[in-house]
Design an enzyme around this catalytic site. Structure first.
Site, PDB file in Angstrom:
ATOM      1  N   ASN A  74      34.824 -13.651   0.899  1.00 19.27           N
ATOM      2  CA  ASN A  74      34.827 -14.666  -0.148  1.00 19.27           C
ATOM      3  C   ASN A  74      35.555 -15.916   0.324  1.00 19.27           C
ATOM      4  O   ASN A  74      36.540 -15.847   1.065  1.00 19.27           O
ATOM      5  CB  ASN A  74      35.371 -14.133  -1.480  1.00 19.27           C
ATOM      6  CG  ASN A  74      36.732 -13.470  -1.388  1.00 19.27           C
ATOM      7  OD1 ASN A  74      37.093 -12.927  -0.363  1.00 19.27           O
ATOM      8  ND2 ASN A  74      37.478 -13.523  -2.464  1.00 19.27           N
ATOM      9  N   GLU A 123      36.975 -19.281  -1.444  1.00 19.14           N
ATOM     10  CA  GLU A 123      37.234 -19.953  -2.717  1.00 19.14           C
ATOM     11  C   GLU A 123      37.407 -21.455  -2.525  1.00 19.14           C
ATOM     12  O   GLU A 123      37.474 -21.950  -1.393  1.00 19.14           O
ATOM     13  CB  GLU A 123      38.468 -19.317  -3.374  1.00 19.14           C
ATOM     14  CG  GLU A 123      38.204 -17.844  -3.693  1.00 19.14           C
ATOM     15  CD  GLU A 123      39.340 -17.159  -4.419  1.00 19.14           C
ATOM     16  OE1 GLU A 123      40.451 -17.728  -4.506  1.00 19.14           O
ATOM     17  OE2 GLU A 123      39.101 -16.026  -4.907  1.00 19.14           O
ATOM     18  N   CYS A 146      31.073 -15.636  -2.950  1.00 19.58           N
ATOM     19  CA  CYS A 146      31.426 -14.224  -2.802  1.00 19.58           C
ATOM     20  C   CYS A 146      31.169 -13.731  -1.374  1.00 19.58           C
ATOM     21  O   CYS A 146      30.352 -14.303  -0.641  1.00 19.58           O
ATOM     22  CB  CYS A 146      30.613 -13.372  -3.777  1.00 19.58           C
ATOM     23  SG  CYS A 146      31.108 -13.533  -5.499  1.00 19.58           S
ATOM     24  N   GLU A 161      29.518 -11.104  -0.487  1.00 16.78           N
ATOM     25  CA  GLU A 161      28.126 -10.671  -0.330  1.00 16.78           C
ATOM     26  C   GLU A 161      27.242 -11.870   0.017  1.00 16.78           C
ATOM     27  O   GLU A 161      26.348 -11.773   0.874  1.00 16.78           O
ATOM     28  CB  GLU A 161      27.613 -10.024  -1.623  1.00 16.78           C
ATOM     29  CG  GLU A 161      28.337  -8.750  -2.023  1.00 16.78           C
ATOM     30  CD  GLU A 161      29.560  -8.975  -2.910  1.00 16.78           C
ATOM     31  OE1 GLU A 161      30.215 -10.030  -2.763  1.00 16.78           O
ATOM     32  OE2 GLU A 161      29.848  -8.102  -3.732  1.00 16.78           O
ATOM     33  N   CYS A 187      29.304  -8.892  -8.424  1.00 16.25           N
ATOM     34  CA  CYS A 187      29.098  -9.649  -9.662  1.00 16.25           C
ATOM     35  C   CYS A 187      27.599  -9.757  -9.953  1.00 16.25           C
ATOM     36  O   CYS A 187      26.755  -9.455  -9.104  1.00 16.25           O
ATOM     37  CB  CYS A 187      29.735 -11.037  -9.547  1.00 16.25           C
ATOM     38  SG  CYS A 187      28.800 -12.201  -8.523  1.00 16.25           S
ATOM     39  N   CYS A 197      25.565 -11.824  -7.495  1.00 17.35           N
ATOM     40  CA  CYS A 197      25.362 -11.161  -6.196  1.00 17.35           C
ATOM     41  C   CYS A 197      24.353 -10.030  -6.303  1.00 17.35           C
ATOM     42  O   CYS A 197      23.630  -9.747  -5.343  1.00 17.35           O
ATOM     43  CB  CYS A 197      26.689 -10.651  -5.634  1.00 17.35           C
ATOM     44  SG  CYS A 197      27.665 -11.981  -4.908  1.00 17.35           S
TER      45      CYS A 197
HETATM   46  N1  THU Z   1      34.345 -11.438  -5.269  1.00 20.82           N
HETATM   47  C1  THU Z   1      33.533 -11.167  -4.208  1.00 20.82           C
HETATM   48  O1  THU Z   1      33.593 -11.843  -3.168  1.00 20.82           O
HETATM   49  N2  THU Z   1      32.660 -10.137  -4.320  1.00 20.82           N
HETATM   50  C2  THU Z   1      32.615  -9.266  -5.368  1.00 20.82           C
HETATM   51  O2  THU Z   1      31.819  -8.342  -5.350  1.00 20.82           O
HETATM   52  C3  THU Z   1      33.525  -9.462  -6.511  1.00 20.82           C
HETATM   53  C4  THU Z   1      34.283 -10.740  -6.528  1.00 20.82           C
HETATM   54  C5  THU Z   1      35.329 -12.538  -5.118  1.00 20.82           C
HETATM   55  C6  THU Z   1      35.026 -13.811  -5.847  1.00 20.82           C
HETATM   56  C7  THU Z   1      36.407 -14.413  -5.985  1.00 20.82           C
HETATM   57  O3  THU Z   1      36.725 -15.135  -4.794  1.00 20.82           O
HETATM   58  C8  THU Z   1      37.335 -13.219  -6.074  1.00 20.82           C
HETATM   59  O4  THU Z   1      36.592 -12.110  -5.597  1.00 20.82           O
HETATM   60  C9  THU Z   1      37.822 -12.937  -7.488  1.00 20.82           C
HETATM   61  O5  THU Z   1      36.767 -12.868  -8.370  1.00 20.82           O
END
Ligand code: THU
Length: 130
Positions: free
Chosen positions: A39, A41, A50, A52, A83, A86
């Site tokens: 991920n 941000e 994310c 994925e 999520c 994804c």
């Molecule tokens: N996140 C992912 O990268 N993948 C997931 O399957 C769940 C959430 C990340 C997004 C964000 O940067 C952090 O987790 C908190 O939501």
């Protein structure tokens, strides 16, 4: 190295200064190659991506378009499910029966499939009249 090991390794590179929740993903494509993502941000929160999505982008950039299997890992009390967005992204590039392994850093595992994560998915067939 297993897919979970690859996901665990790339998770260390996650850029998550806002949530402090690092996620790693590793997928194997139809040709047997591994692609990873974490991920990433952003201070403008909705611009974050994310793990994925990162792994899928790496696969497509490498010239492949089918996920055979994917693993996702986070340091969470229970395996973290992808999520909603994804799930749709995974469904674009994987057959419903493609295995998804959700893992925790502590060693918990949950096995599911792309189809079970997104039943009744929107697909190109729904645009038949377009
Ligand atoms: N996140 C992912 O990268 N993948 C997931 O399957 C769940 C959430 C990340 C997004 C964000 O940067 C952090 O987790 C908190 O939501």
């Amino acid at each position: 190295m297993t897919l979970v090991d690859e996901a665990r390794r790339v998770r260390e590179n996650a850029y998550a200064p806002y949530s402090r929740f690092k996620v790693g993903a590793a997928l194997r494509d139809r040709a047997g190659r591994i692609h990873v993502g974490c991920n990433v941000e952003n201070v403008a929160y909705p611009e974050g991506t994310c793990a994925e999505a990162g792994a899928i982008a790496a696969m497509v950039a490498a010239g492949q378009t089918e996920i055979a299997e994917i693993a996702v890992i986070a340091d969470s009390p229970a395996p973290v499910p992808p999520c909603g967005g994804c799930r749709q992204k995974l469904a674009e590039f994987a057959r419903p029966e493609a295995r998804v392994t959700l893992a925790t850093v502590a060693g918990e595992r949950l096995e599911t499939t792309v189809g079970d994560l997104l039943p009744g998915r929107f697909s190109a067939a729904h645009m038949g009249g377009a």
